[in-house]
Design a protein around this motif. Structure first.
Motif, mmCIF file in Angstrom:
data_model
loop_
_atom_site.group_PDB
_atom_site.id
_atom_site.type_symbol
_atom_site.label_atom_id
_atom_site.label_comp_id
_atom_site.label_asym_id
_atom_site.label_seq_id
_atom_site.Cartn_x
_atom_site.Cartn_y
_atom_site.Cartn_z
ATOM 1 N N HIS A 272 0.977 -1.033 0.170
ATOM 2 C CA HIS A 272 -0.252 0.372 0.048
ATOM 3 C C HIS A 272 1.028 1.045 -0.027
ATOM 4 O O HIS A 272 0.282 2.214 0.459
ATOM 5 N N LEU A 273 2.106 1.237 -0.416
ATOM 6 C CA LEU A 273 2.894 2.438 -0.047
ATOM 7 C C LEU A 273 2.503 3.124 -0.827
ATOM 8 O O LEU A 273 2.403 5.046 -1.007
ATOM 9 N N ALA A 274 2.029 2.622 -2.325
ATOM 10 C CA ALA A 274 1.933 3.840 -3.354
ATOM 11 C C ALA A 274 0.888 4.909 -2.468
ATOM 12 O O ALA A 274 0.629 5.784 -2.620
ATOM 13 N N SER A 275 -0.545 4.313 -2.086
ATOM 14 C CA SER A 275 -1.516 5.197 -1.505
ATOM 15 C C SER A 275 -1.161 6.213 -0.545
ATOM 16 O O SER A 275 -1.942 7.151 -0.275
ATOM 17 N N TYR A 276 -0.074 5.879 0.392
ATOM 18 C CA TYR A 276 0.143 6.212 1.089
ATOM 19 C C TYR A 276 1.162 7.610 0.551
ATOM 20 O O TYR A 276 0.568 8.932 1.088
ATOM 21 N N LEU A 277 1.765 7.302 -0.802
ATOM 22 C CA LEU A 277 2.595 8.080 -1.074
ATOM 23 C C LEU A 277 1.314 9.032 -1.907
ATOM 24 O O LEU A 277 1.375 10.827 -1.545
ATOM 25 N N ASN A 278 0.495 8.883 -2.141
ATOM 26 C CA ASN A 278 -1.015 9.383 -2.939
ATOM 27 C C ASN A 278 -1.194 11.024 -2.055
ATOM 28 O O ASN A 278 -1.255 11.384 -2.047
ATOM 29 N N GLU A 279 -1.382 9.853 -0.157
ATOM 30 C CA GLU A 279 -2.179 10.967 -0.140
ATOM 31 C C GLU A 279 -1.039 11.827 0.738
ATOM 32 O O GLU A 279 -1.753 12.975 1.274
ATOM 33 N N PHE A 280 0.722 11.967 0.942
ATOM 34 C CA PHE A 280 1.440 12.606 0.961
ATOM 35 C C PHE A 280 1.453 13.241 -0.116
ATOM 36 O O PHE A 280 2.024 14.939 0.560
ATOM 37 N N VAL A 281 1.708 13.310 -1.109
ATOM 38 C CA VAL A 281 1.994 14.125 -2.295
ATOM 39 C C VAL A 281 0.463 15.125 -2.530
ATOM 40 O O VAL A 281 0.813 16.979 -2.193
ATOM 41 N N PHE A 282 -1.250 14.871 -2.043
ATOM 42 C CA PHE A 282 -2.431 14.835 -1.981
ATOM 43 C C PHE A 282 -2.549 16.539 -0.333
ATOM 44 O O PHE A 282 -2.149 17.603 -1.074
#
Ligand SMILES: [Zn+2]
Length: 349
Positions: A272-282
């Protein structure tokens, strides 16, 4: 979806106090979602006609085809198990708190029945964050890769070495100083075959791209960019700090790593790293939003415009999806926005 700039205190709550007084009951939340979904009045999702009347259960009946539609049908809140008031509080904590919220603190703070429920709510929110067709970065953009992850708690009673993921980072540089927006994505490797698509996916042609001297970036001028390669060897020869060659991406990387270790205490599942990165970027890209309430509004706006996210799409190692990912620029509801790992066999590059 509303096109005018939303107004504080009228279109979104400015503070936790306003949030609490606006959304006391599920009916309050439903009214708000209805306004977000149909700002100009009901539009039937079955036949596309506008006009209809409210029915007793809070939904709408289409004047043209007679179909009944619940306000939350076909949105992220479809078939929810938790009350909307709980969902709204989760959205508020997710959007309005500077560092977001972890599943563990949600479970404790909101008395959500299980960790799994809290975890799934947060992952559903993460799934809506990447808008299809969003603008690529422009101007002067630093691009680099870094390794993220690598420690998994609880293995053999201590910390064991897990797999690290190679993550591409791009960040806009502002003049005279400061940073604009950023993008992050997991890379298969550091080859040109991985780095070139990362650049073209996230940076608008015409931009100036600054990288280090790594060979994987050679050739991006042919893709329409002005390329400035800053050689580490030359920096060393000049006596410059090599770590300061690309200050923007290093800043973003260290903030992201600190956030993963802080808010989530490093307990980020590799899948799920990709979705955590999406949250960080958002959150990074909205760090200067004039109100945290506006960020809450944006999350809800994305959630009512997004298809339901099924639990089995969230859990680790799901079966490959039959449907193709929606390409950027395509309007409509993406099935899910978690970027799949690059090396999935069903994904053609
Ligand atoms: Zn209809």
């Amino acid at each position: 979806m509303a096109t005018l700039q939303p107004r504080p205190g009228r279109d979104y709550p400015r503070s936790i106090g306003e949030f609490q007084s606006w959304f006391r009951t599920d009916a309050d939340c439903l009214d708000y979602l209805e306004w977000l979904r149909w700002p100009d009045g009901f539009v039937c999702p079955k036949c596309g006609c506008s006009g209809g009347w409210r029915v007793a259960d809070g939904g709408y009946k289409c004047a043209a085809c007679g179909a009944r539609t619940a306000v939350t049908a076909g949105t992220l809140f479809d078939r929810r198990r938790s009350p909307l008031t709980v969902w709204f509080t989760v959205c508020w904590m997710f959007a309005a708190q500077k560092d977001g919220v972890s599943a563990l603190s949600l479970k404790r703070g909101l008395e959500i029945g299980s960790y799994q429920t809290a975890w799934a709510m947060l992952h559903r929110l993460r799934a809506v964050l990447v808008r299809p067709g969003r603008d690529r970065l422009t101007g002067t953009v630093e691009v680099d890769e870094t390794y993220i992850g690598g420690e998994e708690p609880g293995l053999a009673g201590g910390r064991a070495k897990g797999k690290k993921a190679l993550v591409g980072i791009a960040v806009e540089l502002k003049r005279p100083r400061g940073y604009g927006r950023c993008r992050m994505a997991i890379l298969r490797d550091g080859s040109a075959a991985s780095l070139h698509p990362f650049v073209t996916d996230h940076v608008e042609p015409g931009a100036t791209v600054i990288t280090d001297g790594w060979s994987g970036y050679q050739g991006i001028t042919k893709l329409g960019y002005t390329h400035q390669a800053h050689s580490q060897r030359a920096a060393r020869a000049r006596g410059d700090d090599v770590g300061e060659l690309l200050p923007g991406v290093h800043r973003v990387a260290s903030l992201a790593k600190r956030w993963l270790l802080g808010t989530h205490q490093g307990s980020v599942e590799e899948d799920h790293l990709a979705s955590y990165l999406n949250e960080f970027v958002f959150r990074f890209n909205r760090r200067t939003a004039r109100s945290r309430g506006l960020v809450f509004y944006r999350v809800l706006e994305l959630a009512v415009g997004h298809d339901p996210v099924r639990y089995r799409d969230l859990v680790a190692n799901p079966q490959p999806k039959k449907t193709k990912p929606v390409p950027p620029g395509h309007r409509g509801h993406p099935p899910t926005l978690d970027r799949p790992p690059a090396a999935r066999p069903w994904r053609t590059p």
